[in-house]
Write a protein that holds these residues in place. Structure first.
Motif, PDB file in Angstrom:
ATOM      1  N   GLN A  67      42.185  36.160  31.603  1.00  0.00           N
ATOM      2  CA  GLN A  67      42.385  37.408  30.856  1.00  0.00           C
ATOM      3  C   GLN A  67      41.628  38.573  31.479  1.00  0.00           C
ATOM      4  O   GLN A  67      42.073  39.727  31.385  1.00  0.00           O
ATOM      5  CB  GLN A  67      41.936  37.195  29.404  1.00  0.00           C
ATOM      6  CG  GLN A  67      42.167  38.376  28.489  1.00  0.00           C
ATOM      7  CD  GLN A  67      41.878  38.043  27.044  1.00  0.00           C
ATOM      8  OE1 GLN A  67      41.787  36.870  26.672  1.00  0.00           O
ATOM      9  NE2 GLN A  67      41.718  39.058  26.224  1.00  0.00           N
ATOM     10  N   LEU A  68      40.470  38.319  32.085  1.00  0.00           N
ATOM     11  CA  LEU A  68      39.602  39.386  32.575  1.00  0.00           C
ATOM     12  C   LEU A  68      39.684  39.477  34.096  1.00  0.00           C
ATOM     13  O   LEU A  68      39.406  38.499  34.794  1.00  0.00           O
ATOM     14  CB  LEU A  68      38.158  39.127  32.136  1.00  0.00           C
ATOM     15  CG  LEU A  68      37.931  39.087  30.621  1.00  0.00           C
ATOM     16  CD1 LEU A  68      36.530  38.606  30.308  1.00  0.00           C
ATOM     17  CD2 LEU A  68      38.178  40.450  30.001  1.00  0.00           C
ATOM     18  N   THR A  69      40.051  40.628  34.600  1.00  0.00           N
ATOM     19  CA  THR A  69      40.213  40.805  36.037  1.00  0.00           C
ATOM     20  C   THR A  69      39.423  42.018  36.498  1.00  0.00           C
ATOM     21  O   THR A  69      39.629  43.132  36.024  1.00  0.00           O
ATOM     22  CB  THR A  69      41.696  40.990  36.399  1.00  0.00           C
ATOM     23  OG1 THR A  69      42.235  42.120  35.688  1.00  0.00           O
ATOM     24  CG2 THR A  69      42.503  39.759  36.025  1.00  0.00           C
ATOM     25  N   HIS A  70      38.510  41.784  37.431  1.00  0.00           N
ATOM     26  CA  HIS A  70      37.677  42.861  37.974  1.00  0.00           C
ATOM     27  C   HIS A  70      37.118  42.379  39.302  1.00  0.00           C
ATOM     28  O   HIS A  70      36.941  41.170  39.514  1.00  0.00           O
ATOM     29  CB  HIS A  70      36.535  43.190  37.005  1.00  0.00           C
ATOM     30  CG  HIS A  70      35.735  44.397  37.379  1.00  0.00           C
ATOM     31  ND1 HIS A  70      34.646  44.331  38.221  1.00  0.00           N
ATOM     32  CD2 HIS A  70      35.866  45.703  37.032  1.00  0.00           C
ATOM     33  CE1 HIS A  70      34.138  45.550  38.376  1.00  0.00           C
ATOM     34  NE2 HIS A  70      34.855  46.394  37.663  1.00  0.00           N
ATOM     35  N   ASP A  71      36.821  43.314  40.195  1.00  0.00           N
ATOM     36  CA  ASP A  71      36.355  42.957  41.524  1.00  0.00           C
ATOM     37  C   ASP A  71      35.021  42.216  41.494  1.00  0.00           C
ATOM     38  O   ASP A  71      34.704  41.478  42.421  1.00  0.00           O
ATOM     39  CB  ASP A  71      36.226  44.212  42.393  1.00  0.00           C
ATOM     40  CG  ASP A  71      36.029  43.883  43.868  1.00  0.00           C
ATOM     41  OD1 ASP A  71      36.791  43.039  44.380  1.00  0.00           O
ATOM     42  OD2 ASP A  71      35.119  44.456  44.494  1.00  0.00           O
ATOM     43  N   HIS A  72      34.222  42.407  40.438  1.00  0.00           N
ATOM     44  CA  HIS A  72      32.930  41.730  40.340  1.00  0.00           C
ATOM     45  C   HIS A  72      32.943  40.589  39.324  1.00  0.00           C
ATOM     46  O   HIS A  72      31.884  40.137  38.885  1.00  0.00           O
ATOM     47  CB  HIS A  72      31.829  42.731  40.021  1.00  0.00           C
ATOM     48  CG  HIS A  72      31.562  43.685  41.158  1.00  0.00           C
ATOM     49  ND1 HIS A  72      30.903  43.302  42.304  1.00  0.00           N
ATOM     50  CD2 HIS A  72      31.893  44.990  41.329  1.00  0.00           C
ATOM     51  CE1 HIS A  72      30.823  44.332  43.130  1.00  0.00           C
ATOM     52  NE2 HIS A  72      31.411  45.370  42.563  1.00  0.00           N
ATOM     53  N   LEU A  73      34.139  40.113  38.971  1.00  0.00           N
ATOM     54  CA  LEU A  73      34.296  38.888  38.195  1.00  0.00           C
ATOM     55  C   LEU A  73      35.113  37.910  39.029  1.00  0.00           C
ATOM     56  O   LEU A  73      36.011  38.312  39.776  1.00  0.00           O
ATOM     57  CB  LEU A  73      35.018  39.155  36.867  1.00  0.00           C
ATOM     58  CG  LEU A  73      34.333  40.062  35.852  1.00  0.00           C
ATOM     59  CD1 LEU A  73      35.195  40.173  34.595  1.00  0.00           C
ATOM     60  CD2 LEU A  73      32.947  39.555  35.498  1.00  0.00           C
ATOM     61  N   VAL A  74      34.834  36.624  38.893  1.00  0.00           N
ATOM     62  CA  VAL A  74      35.551  35.625  39.669  1.00  0.00           C
ATOM     63  C   VAL A  74      37.044  35.699  39.356  1.00  0.00           C
ATOM     64  O   VAL A  74      37.454  35.884  38.207  1.00  0.00           O
ATOM     65  CB  VAL A  74      34.995  34.219  39.385  1.00  0.00           C
ATOM     66  CG1 VAL A  74      35.240  33.785  37.940  1.00  0.00           C
ATOM     67  CG2 VAL A  74      35.564  33.208  40.359  1.00  0.00           C
ATOM     68  N   ARG A  75      37.856  35.562  40.387  1.00  0.00           N
ATOM     69  CA  ARG A  75      39.308  35.619  40.215  1.00  0.00           C
ATOM     70  C   ARG A  75      39.852  34.264  39.818  1.00  0.00           C
ATOM     71  O   ARG A  75      39.539  33.250  40.436  1.00  0.00           O
ATOM     72  CB  ARG A  75      39.971  36.080  41.511  1.00  0.00           C
ATOM     73  CG  ARG A  75      39.613  37.491  41.920  1.00  0.00           C
ATOM     74  CD  ARG A  75      40.077  37.779  43.331  1.00  0.00           C
ATOM     75  NE  ARG A  75      39.642  39.105  43.772  1.00  0.00           N
ATOM     76  CZ  ARG A  75      39.433  39.444  45.026  1.00  0.00           C
ATOM     77  NH1 ARG A  75      39.607  38.550  45.987  1.00  0.00           N
ATOM     78  NH2 ARG A  75      39.046  40.672  45.355  1.00  0.00           N
ATOM     79  N   GLY A  76      40.684  34.253  38.800  1.00  0.00           N
ATOM     80  CA  GLY A  76      41.387  33.046  38.412  1.00  0.00           C
ATOM     81  C   GLY A  76      42.811  33.103  38.937  1.00  0.00           C
ATOM     82  O   GLY A  76      43.527  34.077  38.698  1.00  0.00           O
ATOM     83  N   TYR A  77      43.232  32.066  39.670  1.00  0.00           N
ATOM     84  CA  TYR A  77      44.567  32.059  40.266  1.00  0.00           C
ATOM     85  C   TYR A  77      45.583  31.314  39.416  1.00  0.00           C
ATOM     86  O   TYR A  77      46.783  31.483  39.586  1.00  0.00           O
ATOM     87  CB  TYR A  77      44.513  31.431  41.655  1.00  0.00           C
ATOM     88  CG  TYR A  77      43.667  32.206  42.641  1.00  0.00           C
ATOM     89  CD1 TYR A  77      43.860  33.567  42.849  1.00  0.00           C
ATOM     90  CD2 TYR A  77      42.665  31.573  43.376  1.00  0.00           C
ATOM     91  CE1 TYR A  77      43.082  34.276  43.756  1.00  0.00           C
ATOM     92  CE2 TYR A  77      41.891  32.269  44.290  1.00  0.00           C
ATOM     93  CZ  TYR A  77      42.105  33.623  44.473  1.00  0.00           C
ATOM     94  OH  TYR A  77      41.334  34.320  45.378  1.00  0.00           O
ATOM     95  N   GLY A  78      45.126  30.487  38.521  1.00  0.00           N
ATOM     96  CA  GLY A  78      46.024  29.733  37.663  1.00  0.00           C
ATOM     97  C   GLY A  78      45.227  28.751  36.835  1.00  0.00           C
ATOM     98  O   GLY A  78      44.100  28.394  37.189  1.00  0.00           O
ATOM     99  N   GLY A  79      45.792  28.328  35.712  1.00  0.00           N
ATOM    100  CA  GLY A  79      45.058  27.385  34.885  1.00  0.00           C
ATOM    101  C   GLY A  79      45.848  26.893  33.705  1.00  0.00           C
ATOM    102  O   GLY A  79      46.847  27.499  33.300  1.00  0.00           O
ATOM    103  N   GLN A  80      45.403  25.789  33.165  1.00  0.00           N
ATOM    104  CA  GLN A  80      45.933  25.213  31.933  1.00  0.00           C
ATOM    105  C   GLN A  80      44.745  24.757  31.121  1.00  0.00           C
ATOM    106  O   GLN A  80      43.925  23.969  31.605  1.00  0.00           O
ATOM    107  CB  GLN A  80      46.867  24.044  32.244  1.00  0.00           C
ATOM    108  CG  GLN A  80      47.345  23.289  31.013  1.00  0.00           C
ATOM    109  CD  GLN A  80      48.253  22.131  31.370  1.00  0.00           C
ATOM    110  OE1 GLN A  80      49.126  22.267  32.219  1.00  0.00           O
ATOM    111  NE2 GLN A  80      48.030  20.982  30.750  1.00  0.00           N
TER     112      GLN A  80
END
Length: 323
Positions: free
Chosen positions: A65-78
């Motif tokens: 839900q949270l996307t920012h250059d200084h937060l870890v990127r999530g590419y996919g999940g369940q």
């Protein structure tokens, strides 16, 4: 270690480690990216930590839900069921705690840039109405000059409530009292981190939970200006004030970033709050909002030292006194 699981779309190359909620593997995805693939532990391995599945599901929900250059990127999940997983940005440099040594502060400019990056990530979270609740060196990863805040398992949306918790060395006094976390609680944890990277020591040390709790609730931190005399007065004063016992007495993140930017000579406008960014990807699985529990804080579990490895899994025993 048991045979690696099969997750559609990912080719696992080697294990990275095992945590309280998941095993972590280095994997390649369909785009050819190296990712840290977290896979929920089987039920029979979660018996000592009964809330592991819920925390893992929350980490998937918040990361996607949270996307920012200084937060870890999530590419996919369940988030749920035995096939639960989370594919994350992988950091070969490892976590910040690998650089932090007792009595050996980081170079001042490097430390300032790390703190500013973490503050920017937290500011974004707070503008989305979320708190991180587990800011610590073990959850900050480095990608060149970029500092990235990871591990959102304890995070929650303030309007929805969540379980109070964190890591004993970094928890704000109100968290020790079982009160709900706020943006000011994250500022407190950032203040603890500032002492580590700028002075080479934490403001409070202890060998057990009760000793740490007593200090965070009652003791005054040592003077940061004395421990790190090269710091500009404004920076030292602002970061030490982040450890105020009363949340209302702490600076907000804009004040922290302004002090750091002035020190770094950054031509960055501080004060404007941009509109929240929309999530960049789908949130997968059944992600119900966690319920707030105003009770004793839930401590984030340390990873096994024997299994720890560089990347997204570098932890320590929270009651092992450094130095």
């Amino acid at each position: 270690m048991s045979n690696p699981p099969t997750i559609s779309g990912y080719r696992i190359t080697r294990p990275l480690g095992r945590g309280a909620t998941a095993r972590v593997y280095l994997a390649d995805d369909r785009q050819g990216r190296q990712v840290a693939l977290k896979v929920l532990l089987p039920e029979d391995e979660r018996q000592e930590y009964p809330d592991a599945a819920g925390m893992f599901a929350n980490e998937v929900r918040m990361t996607m839900q949270l996307t920012h250059d200084h937060l870890v990127r999530g590419y996919g999940g369940q988030g749920f069921d035995e096939g639960a997983y989370l594919a994350l940005e992988y950091f070969p440099q490892g976590a910040l705690d690998s650089l932090v040594q007792p009595g050996r502060p980081l170079p001042p400019e490097q430390a300032a840039r790390i703190l500013r990056g973490v503050a920017e990530g937290l500011d974004y979270m707070h503008r989305q109405g979320a708190v991180h609740q587990d800011v610590k060196a073990q959850n900050i990863y480095l990608d060149g000059d970029r500092a990235v805040l990871a591990d959102l398992g304890c995070s929650y949306m303030m309007g929805q409530g969540g379980r109070v918790g964190g890591s004993p060395f970094y928890m704000a006094p109100e968290i020790y009292r079982g009160e709900e976390a706020t943006a000011a609680s994250d500022v407190y944890s950032l203040g603890v981190l500032a002492y580590e990277v700028l002075a080479g020591q934490r403001p409070f040390e202890g060998d057990d939970y009760n000793e740490l709790m007593a200090q965070h609730l009652n003791a005054m931190p040592p003077s940061l200006a004395h421990l790190a005399p090269e710091l500009p007065r404004l920076v030292a004063r602002t970061l030490q004030q982040a450890l105020a016992k009363n949340p209302d007495d702490r600076p907000d993140l804009l004040e922290v970033m302004a002090a750091l930017n002035e020190w770094l000579g950054a031509d960055v406008e501080v004060g404007a709050r941009p509109e929240p960014a929309a999530p960049s990807g789908p949130v997968l699985g059944r992600h119900a909002a966690p319920q707030h529990e105003a009770s004793a804080p839930v401590l984030t579990e340390p990873e096994s030292e024997t299994d720890a490895a560089p990347g997204l899994l570098a932890r320590w025993n929270p009651f092992r006194k450094k130095g």
